[in-house]
Design a protein around this motif. Sequence first.
Motif, short mmCIF file in Angstrom:
data_model
loop_
_atom_site.label_atom_id
_atom_site.label_comp_id
_atom_site.label_asym_id
_atom_site.label_seq_id
_atom_site.Cartn_x
_atom_site.Cartn_y
_atom_site.Cartn_z
N UNK A 96 -2.99 -20.74 25.91
CA UNK A 96 -3.07 -20.69 24.61
C UNK A 96 -2.94 -18.90 24.23
N UNK A 97 -2.31 -18.56 23.37
CA UNK A 97 -2.40 -17.41 22.77
C UNK A 97 -3.22 -16.66 22.49
N UNK A 98 -3.45 -15.49 22.91
CA UNK A 98 -4.75 -14.49 22.40
C UNK A 98 -4.39 -13.44 21.57
N UNK A 99 -3.23 -13.25 21.07
CA UNK A 99 -2.83 -12.22 20.24
C UNK A 99 -2.21 -12.57 19.02
N UNK A 100 -1.84 -11.66 17.96
CA UNK A 100 -1.32 -11.94 16.88
C UNK A 100 0.31 -12.67 17.31
N UNK A 101 0.87 -13.44 16.25
CA UNK A 101 1.98 -13.78 16.71
C UNK A 101 2.33 -14.52 17.86
N UNK A 102 1.48 -15.21 18.34
CA UNK A 102 1.54 -15.76 19.66
C UNK A 102 1.70 -15.19 20.80
N UNK A 103 0.90 -13.68 20.74
CA UNK A 103 1.24 -12.81 21.79
C UNK A 103 0.44 -13.34 22.97
N UNK A 104 0.75 -13.14 24.23
CA UNK A 104 0.18 -13.56 25.49
C UNK A 104 -0.37 -12.01 26.02
N UNK A 105 -1.75 -11.80 25.98
CA UNK A 105 -2.28 -10.84 26.48
C UNK A 105 -2.67 -11.07 27.78
N UNK A 106 -2.57 -10.05 28.79
CA UNK A 106 -3.26 -10.04 29.99
C UNK A 106 -2.65 -11.14 30.78
N UNK A 107 -1.39 -11.42 30.73
CA UNK A 107 -0.49 -12.63 31.37
C UNK A 107 -0.53 -12.31 32.81
N UNK A 108 -0.47 -11.23 33.35
CA UNK A 108 -0.48 -11.25 34.95
C UNK A 108 -1.88 -11.65 35.39
N UNK A 109 -2.96 -11.30 34.89
CA UNK A 109 -4.27 -11.90 35.10
C UNK A 109 -4.37 -13.37 35.10
N UNK A 110 -3.84 -13.86 34.07
CA UNK A 110 -3.83 -15.38 34.02
C UNK A 110 -2.94 -16.00 35.37
N UNK A 111 -1.91 -15.48 35.51
CA UNK A 111 -0.97 -15.85 36.56
C UNK A 111 -1.75 -15.93 38.04
N UNK A 112 -2.66 -14.77 38.19
CA UNK A 112 -2.97 -14.84 39.42
C UNK A 112 -4.36 -15.88 39.39
#
Length: 492
Positions: A93-109
């Motif tokens: 689920x996006x965490x930033x405005x405009x469906x931005x994905x913040x900290x995506x590298x951490x989510x992958x790990x």
Amino acid sequence: MTLLAWPAMLLLSAAAILIALAAWRQGPKHREVGTLLIWRRVADQHVARQERRRSFDLLLWTLLAGVIVGGIAATRPAWMVHAGVMRVAVYVEPTGPGNQQLDMDEVRQRAEDFALSSVARGSGELDADIELTFFLPSDGLAQQADVRRLQPGPLRAELAQFDVATAKFDGRILFLNARLSPVGLEDLLLPRVLQRRHGVLLSVSGGRESVTVKSLGEPAPWVSGATLISTTSVAGPLTSAYRPNSAQFEVRDVSGTRAFRRRPLLIGTGGGWSGDAHVALLDALQPDSADGRPPDVWLGSDEQMPAVRVSAGDSADLSKAELAFDPQHPLFRDLPLADFQWLAEGKLMAPADNVQSLLTAVVDGEPVGDLVRLRDGGKVLEFAGDPFTRAPVASAALLLDNAIGVVSGVRPSEWQGFEQVEGPGLLTERQAQADYFDPRGSLDMASRSSEPLEFSTWLCVAAGLLLLVAAAIAAQSKNPRPKPGAVVRSIG
């Protein structure tokens, strides 16, 4: 082994039918003949009878073998073999405005760690080959090979797309900003963020005199270019009211600085909007000075758009007319229709193509013309008469408020006095309130998906060859050829 089309087993009943037909043969007929004739016939046909019986037996067993092999082939027998890679679908689920994905590298790990640990618990494989596919409602990462894009929309709609797209995956992980119920027991629900953000700006709204700033938690956003009026916080967001000191002010929170500029309400007038009642209604809207800028809407203008036009109809006899309209249309929102004498002016607009009739005059069940209609793609609202000068002031003001909202998209009473001109967009409520929660569900990786390895093709080939052999045997039995050296005798 498994049968992918087990109902085809019914074809094997043909083997039982063949056996029944072979077993059902009529017995010999008894005739009284001389013994000499009998012995001659026995001597001549003994060899042929043995060959025919042997041929019939061979034909029967060949047909039986072909039917059985073909019936088994029709059931599509297959060995179920495990897929080489465990496929795991991950929704983020996006965490930033405009469906931005913040900290995506951490989510992958985190997704990889949870998948590996689940496999180790279920099957004991520490070095299992796992393939992660991420499903995101955004375009920023859509070019990566392991990312698939979902159509952005409400959370439930995105999860519905995720369910359809991941039906054949071995496991699913969902990273969400907050708990969601219900979720599938086979899904692993994980928190999108590990700690809550504070001082997040939720919204900036207000009219032309004051601005309301809502934020979540402390510290409150810093506002420049405006004077604080009041602050309230009762079991909810922190709400602060400000009076802008200039045409532009800034709001800064933990995610950045946003600049807001006053959005004026510009209304132009034409020759059809010049009466005293018209001027009074226009003053009640408190429009801003245009200063050379194009108006948001025109009143009484026959040329500019978007526009609200009055007295656009011709004289007509409406003494026997009745009214037909859609009460759900935004033009009639909260409008006291009894305060308007639509037919009193005796004006009517003739029916026309490419218009949307909002208020129609009907005589004897047949429409004869329009009293109010939309044209030019909804950018022009026409009134056959001038209801703004005949109705009570409060009702006329409400009608004008609705009319401007129809052609411009926003009613003056709902006009947002400021618009954002710089900085990142605002977060949604779920994004602003994202917080850590205990994981739910499970990722059952004890058994990976299996793929069928069919071998029905070779069985079909074998059945076809057996049927060809049976056909050859049947043809040989029907037209037997004399053996070399055989003597053909005639009885007479």
